[in-house]
Enzyme design. Structure first.
Site, PDB file in Angstrom:
ATOM      1  N   GLY A  34      -9.689 -21.745  12.782  1.00  0.00           N
ATOM      2  CA  GLY A  34      -9.922 -20.328  13.050  1.00  0.00           C
ATOM      3  C   GLY A  34      -8.610 -19.650  13.393  1.00  0.00           C
ATOM      4  O   GLY A  34      -7.599 -20.318  13.650  1.00  0.00           O
ATOM      5  N   LEU A  35      -8.646 -18.338  13.436  1.00  0.00           N
ATOM      6  CA  LEU A  35      -7.433 -17.552  13.669  1.00  0.00           C
ATOM      7  C   LEU A  35      -6.831 -17.850  15.035  1.00  0.00           C
ATOM      8  O   LEU A  35      -7.519 -18.337  15.948  1.00  0.00           O
ATOM      9  CB  LEU A  35      -7.761 -16.055  13.576  1.00  0.00           C
ATOM     10  CG  LEU A  35      -8.152 -15.549  12.186  1.00  0.00           C
ATOM     11  CD1 LEU A  35      -8.653 -14.104  12.286  1.00  0.00           C
ATOM     12  CD2 LEU A  35      -6.964 -15.635  11.236  1.00  0.00           C
ATOM     13  N   SER A  36      -5.529 -17.539  15.174  1.00  0.00           N
ATOM     14  CA  SER A  36      -4.868 -17.672  16.471  1.00  0.00           C
ATOM     15  C   SER A  36      -5.578 -16.776  17.482  1.00  0.00           C
ATOM     16  O   SER A  36      -5.836 -15.609  17.198  1.00  0.00           O
ATOM     17  CB  SER A  36      -3.394 -17.273  16.346  1.00  0.00           C
ATOM     18  OG  SER A  36      -2.765 -17.391  17.587  1.00  0.00           O
ATOM     19  N   GLY A  37      -5.920 -17.322  18.621  1.00  0.00           N
ATOM     20  CA  GLY A  37      -6.598 -16.559  19.660  1.00  0.00           C
ATOM     21  C   GLY A  37      -8.108 -16.541  19.530  1.00  0.00           C
ATOM     22  O   GLY A  37      -8.810 -15.896  20.318  1.00  0.00           O
ATOM     23  N   SER A  38      -8.635 -17.273  18.553  1.00  0.00           N
ATOM     24  CA  SER A  38     -10.099 -17.252  18.349  1.00  0.00           C
ATOM     25  C   SER A  38     -10.834 -18.085  19.402  1.00  0.00           C
ATOM     26  O   SER A  38     -12.039 -17.903  19.595  1.00  0.00           O
ATOM     27  CB  SER A  38     -10.446 -17.736  16.943  1.00  0.00           C
ATOM     28  OG  SER A  38      -9.961 -19.047  16.716  1.00  0.00           O
ATOM     29  N   GLY A  39     -10.105 -18.983  20.067  1.00  0.00           N
ATOM     30  CA  GLY A  39     -10.741 -19.774  21.123  1.00  0.00           C
ATOM     31  C   GLY A  39     -10.875 -21.259  20.805  1.00  0.00           C
ATOM     32  O   GLY A  39     -11.582 -21.995  21.508  1.00  0.00           O
ATOM     33  N   LYS A  40     -10.156 -21.728  19.782  1.00  0.00           N
ATOM     34  CA  LYS A  40     -10.247 -23.143  19.387  1.00  0.00           C
ATOM     35  C   LYS A  40      -9.907 -24.077  20.538  1.00  0.00           C
ATOM     36  O   LYS A  40     -10.669 -24.999  20.856  1.00  0.00           O
ATOM     37  CB  LYS A  40      -9.298 -23.442  18.206  1.00  0.00           C
ATOM     38  CG  LYS A  40      -9.560 -22.629  16.965  1.00  0.00           C
ATOM     39  CD  LYS A  40      -8.559 -22.942  15.877  1.00  0.00           C
ATOM     40  CE  LYS A  40      -7.118 -22.616  16.230  1.00  0.00           C
ATOM     41  NZ  LYS A  40      -6.856 -21.187  16.473  1.00  0.00           N
ATOM     42  N   SER A  41      -8.754 -23.855  21.171  1.00  0.00           N
ATOM     43  CA  SER A  41      -8.307 -24.747  22.247  1.00  0.00           C
ATOM     44  C   SER A  41      -9.270 -24.684  23.423  1.00  0.00           C
ATOM     45  O   SER A  41      -9.622 -25.721  24.006  1.00  0.00           O
ATOM     46  CB  SER A  41      -6.905 -24.357  22.722  1.00  0.00           C
ATOM     47  OG  SER A  41      -5.975 -24.511  21.683  1.00  0.00           O
ATOM     48  N   SER A 108      -5.104 -24.232  10.928  1.00  0.00           N
ATOM     49  CA  SER A 108      -5.442 -24.918   9.654  1.00  0.00           C
ATOM     50  C   SER A 108      -6.178 -23.994   8.676  1.00  0.00           C
ATOM     51  O   SER A 108      -7.334 -24.240   8.330  1.00  0.00           O
ATOM     52  CB  SER A 108      -6.250 -26.195   9.925  1.00  0.00           C
ATOM     53  OG  SER A 108      -7.339 -26.001  10.801  1.00  0.00           O
TER      54      SER A 108
HETATM   55  N1  LIG Z   1     -15.458 -17.600  24.733  1.00  0.00           N
HETATM   56  C1  LIG Z   1     -14.435 -16.890  25.197  1.00  0.00           C
HETATM   57  N2  LIG Z   1     -14.641 -15.729  25.837  1.00  0.00           N
HETATM   58  C2  LIG Z   1     -13.619 -14.999  26.292  1.00  0.00           C
HETATM   59  N3  LIG Z   1     -12.310 -15.346  26.170  1.00  0.00           N
HETATM   60  C3  LIG Z   1     -12.055 -16.493  25.547  1.00  0.00           C
HETATM   61  C4  LIG Z   1     -13.093 -17.327  25.018  1.00  0.00           C
HETATM   62  N4  LIG Z   1     -12.516 -18.410  24.431  1.00  0.00           N
HETATM   63  C5  LIG Z   1     -11.202 -18.240  24.586  1.00  0.00           C
HETATM   64  N5  LIG Z   1     -10.921 -17.104  25.251  1.00  0.00           N
HETATM   65  C6  LIG Z   1      -9.576 -16.607  25.584  1.00  0.00           C
HETATM   66  O1  LIG Z   1      -8.951 -16.225  24.366  1.00  0.00           O
HETATM   67  C7  LIG Z   1      -7.569 -16.576  24.387  1.00  0.00           C
HETATM   68  C8  LIG Z   1      -7.269 -17.435  23.185  1.00  0.00           C
HETATM   69  O2  LIG Z   1      -8.006 -18.658  23.278  1.00  0.00           O
HETATM   70  P1  LIG Z   1      -7.397 -20.018  22.765  1.00  0.00           P
HETATM   71  O3  LIG Z   1      -6.035 -20.236  23.313  1.00  0.00           O
HETATM   72  O4  LIG Z   1      -8.413 -21.059  23.037  1.00  0.00           O
HETATM   73  O5  LIG Z   1      -7.305 -19.703  21.212  1.00  0.00           O
HETATM   74  P2  LIG Z   1      -6.789 -20.620  20.018  1.00  0.00           P
HETATM   75  O6  LIG Z   1      -7.744 -20.426  18.910  1.00  0.00           O
HETATM   76  O7  LIG Z   1      -6.544 -22.004  20.496  1.00  0.00           O
HETATM   77  O8  LIG Z   1      -5.404 -19.924  19.631  1.00  0.00           O
HETATM   78  P3  LIG Z   1      -4.081 -20.576  18.983  1.00  0.00           P
HETATM   79  O9  LIG Z   1      -4.388 -20.864  17.533  1.00  0.00           O
HETATM   80  O10 LIG Z   1      -3.041 -19.473  19.098  1.00  0.00           O
HETATM   81  O11 LIG Z   1      -3.730 -21.806  19.757  1.00  0.00           O
HETATM   82  C9  LIG Z   1      -7.318 -17.275  25.714  1.00  0.00           C
HETATM   83  O12 LIG Z   1      -6.758 -16.340  26.607  1.00  0.00           O
HETATM   84  C10 LIG Z   1      -8.704 -17.694  26.160  1.00  0.00           C
HETATM   85  O13 LIG Z   1      -8.778 -17.753  27.557  1.00  0.00           O
HETATM   86 MG   LIG Z   2      -4.839 -23.201  20.633  1.00  0.00          MG
END
Ligand SMILES: Nc1ncnc2c1ncn2[C@@H]1O[C@H](COP(=O)(O)OP(=O)(O)OP(=O)(O)O)[C@@H](O)[C@H]1O
Ligand SMILES: [Mg+2]
Length: 138
Positions: A34-41, A108
């Site tokens: 999923g996109l950067s910031g979508s919440g994967k981690s 990815s």
């Molecule tokens: N379900 C949710 N509700 C609200 N905020 C969320 C949720 N999941 C994640 N976030 C917030 O969104 C931001 C991005 O989440 P996260 O780092 O998990 O994204 P990511 O997909 O891993 O991004 P990247 O590809 O850049 O590593 C973080 O600040 C996180 O706290």
């Molecule tokens: Mg991440």
């Protein structure tokens, strides 16, 4: 490209099935995309903790962490991104062989790269999770 010849695969005396039986659970890859910031981690870490609390061996392979070590010689060109995912796929396969529920959190974006990882595992061992967060929420 394979650069070594005269190499031999050494089979373990312990099978993946035996490791899974010891652990009392299957081992698979949960591949978050999923996109950067979508919440994967965030989601992967929450699932890892929830599984661990249920005595299920789980481990997250996360984007930047892998670039600190194993993949520190890789950048963000198309070629390096592909190699990044290929190596993660190989590591995930080893973790699955070791009996661990393996969660990966990489953008990815290319289906072809994800499908290569899927093809390198047994059927049902690769579970793709698309974190489909709307742009306005991102
Ligand atoms: N379900 C949710 N509700 C609200 N905020 C969320 C949720 N999941 C994640 N976030 C917030 O969104 C931001 C991005 O989440 P996260 O780092 O998990 O994204 P990511 O997909 O891993 O991004 P990247 O590809 O850049 O590593 C973080 O600040 C996180 O706290
Ligand atoms: Mg991440």
């Amino acid at each position: 490209m394979v650069k070594s010849d005269n190499i031999t695969w050494h089979q373990s005396q312990v099978s993946k099935a035996e490791r899974q039986a010891l652990n009392h659970h299957k081992s698979v890859v949960l591949w978050f995309t999923g996109l950067s910031g979508s919440g994967k981690s965030t989601i992967a870490k929450a699932v890892e903790k929830a599984l661990f609390d249920q005595q299920v061996g789980s481990y997250v392979l996360d984007g930047d962490n892998m670039r600190f070590g194993l993949n520190k010689n890789l950048g963000f060109s198309a070629e390096d991104r592909e190699e990044n995912i290929r190596r993660i796929g190989e590591v995930a396969k080893l973790f699955v062989d070791a009996g661990v529920i393996t969660l990966t959190a990489f953008i990815s974006p290319y289906r072809a790269d994800r499908d290569k990882v899927r093809a390198n595992l047994e059927v049902d061992e690769f579970i793709e999770v698309f974190v489909d967060t709307p742009l306005e929420v991102l």
